[in-house]
Design a protein around this motif. Structure first.
Motif, mmCIF file in Angstrom:
data_model
loop_
_atom_site.group_PDB
_atom_site.id
_atom_site.type_symbol
_atom_site.label_atom_id
_atom_site.label_comp_id
_atom_site.label_asym_id
_atom_site.label_seq_id
_atom_site.Cartn_x
_atom_site.Cartn_y
_atom_site.Cartn_z
ATOM 1 N N HIS A 186 0.833 -1.205 0.000
ATOM 2 C CA HIS A 186 0.000 0.000 0.000
ATOM 3 C C HIS A 186 0.870 1.259 0.000
ATOM 4 N N ASP A 231 -5.466 1.480 -2.548
ATOM 5 C CA ASP A 231 -6.111 0.176 -2.348
ATOM 6 C C ASP A 231 -6.416 -0.487 -3.687
ATOM 7 N N PHE A 269 -1.359 3.928 5.894
ATOM 8 C CA PHE A 269 -2.076 2.721 5.477
ATOM 9 C C PHE A 269 -3.486 2.696 6.056
#
Length: 383
Positions: A186, A231, A269
């Motif tokens: 990510h 994502d 994240f």
């Protein structure tokens, strides 16, 4: 050329675009259909328009006879303080620029200092995180092949820090190698997408428009969409099981994370805030059910909408509409005069009242006297 009405138009249309994005993001289904990348383009269009205060010459004027003429006259009509004459517009622009410099400095200073603070407080990184990062770097086929990993007690949630060199800062968390792999993928996606530069540009726009409440929406919505885009990039080639594992990791990290002001200075994240994590989980679940062909079908009309908005954002300008006096043809030196402004235009006064601005005095107003300031008019009246 920059004018008062042109600047007002830019503020209005830029704020309108940001508001439309905010309304759009309230519907998860719409975001799944278009994709987060299109929303980022949309926001970039709004930000670019807001920082280009120039009239390009091909705009279509929208004339307003209520409100805008009075506001424009207020901004450009000089206020006389003894020997000094200054317009309210100049005063407001000066305050605006000073505030923009202060706000941009305050927003960027923590961002620039974060990497140094994290390095100074570094502790040994978890072995699982190191193993996961080595595995990911070996698989990279584009860009740089190495990332620096730093563990610091200042960091409460994994995040990408720095803007010149990729540094992934992590807290001392107990995660498996697979979970660390999801987290680091990510953060690497943020680097590959150049999200740090996008966020810096957003902070610049928000600093310029520090007085506009719409900037709080711009900052929060862009931060949300950047996370959603990361994502999407990470999960686009994952199987259903891998995507489910990624979503579970997102929830687990959010549960053990502590929200921190540092999260606002970097690209994290997950955060301890429940609502953004819930939306990301929901969108990943919905996107996982959508085929690649369906996404491509939705991409083309979405890009056409963005192109239309880009053209529209630069194609219209609000202009004041002034009523024409009944005795317009009877204007002469006894009841009207012109004042030459610093930008080469002329302010026309009829019976001592400001009526508007003209670009030249060679045609309709060629017989009217021209003065350099209000003081010169007053001196001429007394003499």
């Amino acid at each position: 050329m920059i004018s008062a009405t042109g600047l007002l138009s830019i503020i209005f249309f830029g704020s309108l675009l940001v508001y439309l994005v905010w309304r759009f993001l309230q519907k998860d289904e719409w975001l799944v259909y278009t994709g987060s990348r299109v929303i980022i383009w949309f926001l970039m269009i709004a930000m670019i328009r807001m920082v280009i205060p120039f009239e390009l010459g091909f705009e279509t004027s929208i004339y307003l006879g209520w409100g805008l003429p009075a506001l424009r006259d207020f901004l450009i009509t000089p206020l006389v303080f003894g020997e000094i004459a200054v317009s309210p517009g100049v005063i407001l622009v000066t305050i605006w620029l000073i505030g923009a410099v202060i706000c941009f400095s305050r927003s960027m200073l923590p961002f620039l200092q974060l990497e140094g603070a994290v390095r100074k407080t570094a502790v040994p990184c978890p072995a699982e995180a190191k193993i996961a990062l080595v595995g990911l770097c070996k698989k990279r086929s584009k860009g740089i092949a190495t990332f620096q990993l730093i563990c610091s007690p200042l960091v409460k949630v994994p995040m990408m820090v720095g803007w010149r060199y990729p540094v992934i800062a992590i807290p001392d968390m107990e995660l498996s190698i697979g979970e660390w792999s999801h987290v680091l993928r990510h953060e690497i996606a943020h680097y590959d997408n150049h999200d740090a530069w996008v966020k810096i540009f957003c902070e610049f726009v928000c600093a310029v428009y520090w007085w506009n409440p719409i900037t709080s929406l711009l900052r929060s919505q862009l931060a949300k969409v950047l996370e959603l885009h990361a994502d999407e990039v990470v999960t686009q080639y994952m199987s259903d099981k891998e995507t489910n594992d990624y979503m579970q990791c997102l929830v687990d990290v959010a549960r053990i994370s502590v929200d921190s002001p540092l999260s606002n200075c970097a690209l994290a994240f997950a955060t301890a805030k429940e609502a953004p994590v819930k939306q990301r989980f929901q969108l990943l679940s919905m996107s996982n059910r959508q085929t690649k062909e369906a996404r491509q079908r939705h991409l083309v009309p979405s890009m056409l909408v963005c192109a239309a908005l880009l053209i529209g954002a630069f194609s219209f300008i609000l202009e004041p509409e002034y009523p024409v006096p009944d005795d317009y043809s009877l204007l002469d030196s006894d009841n009207a005069y012109l004042i030459l402004s610093s930008d080469g235009q002329y302010d026309i006064y009829i019976d001592g009242v400001h009526w508007g601005r003209v670009y030249d005095n060679h045609n309709l107003f060629s017989d009217l006297p021209v003065y350099n300031s209000i003081n010169e008019v007053r001196q001429n009246e007394t003499s």
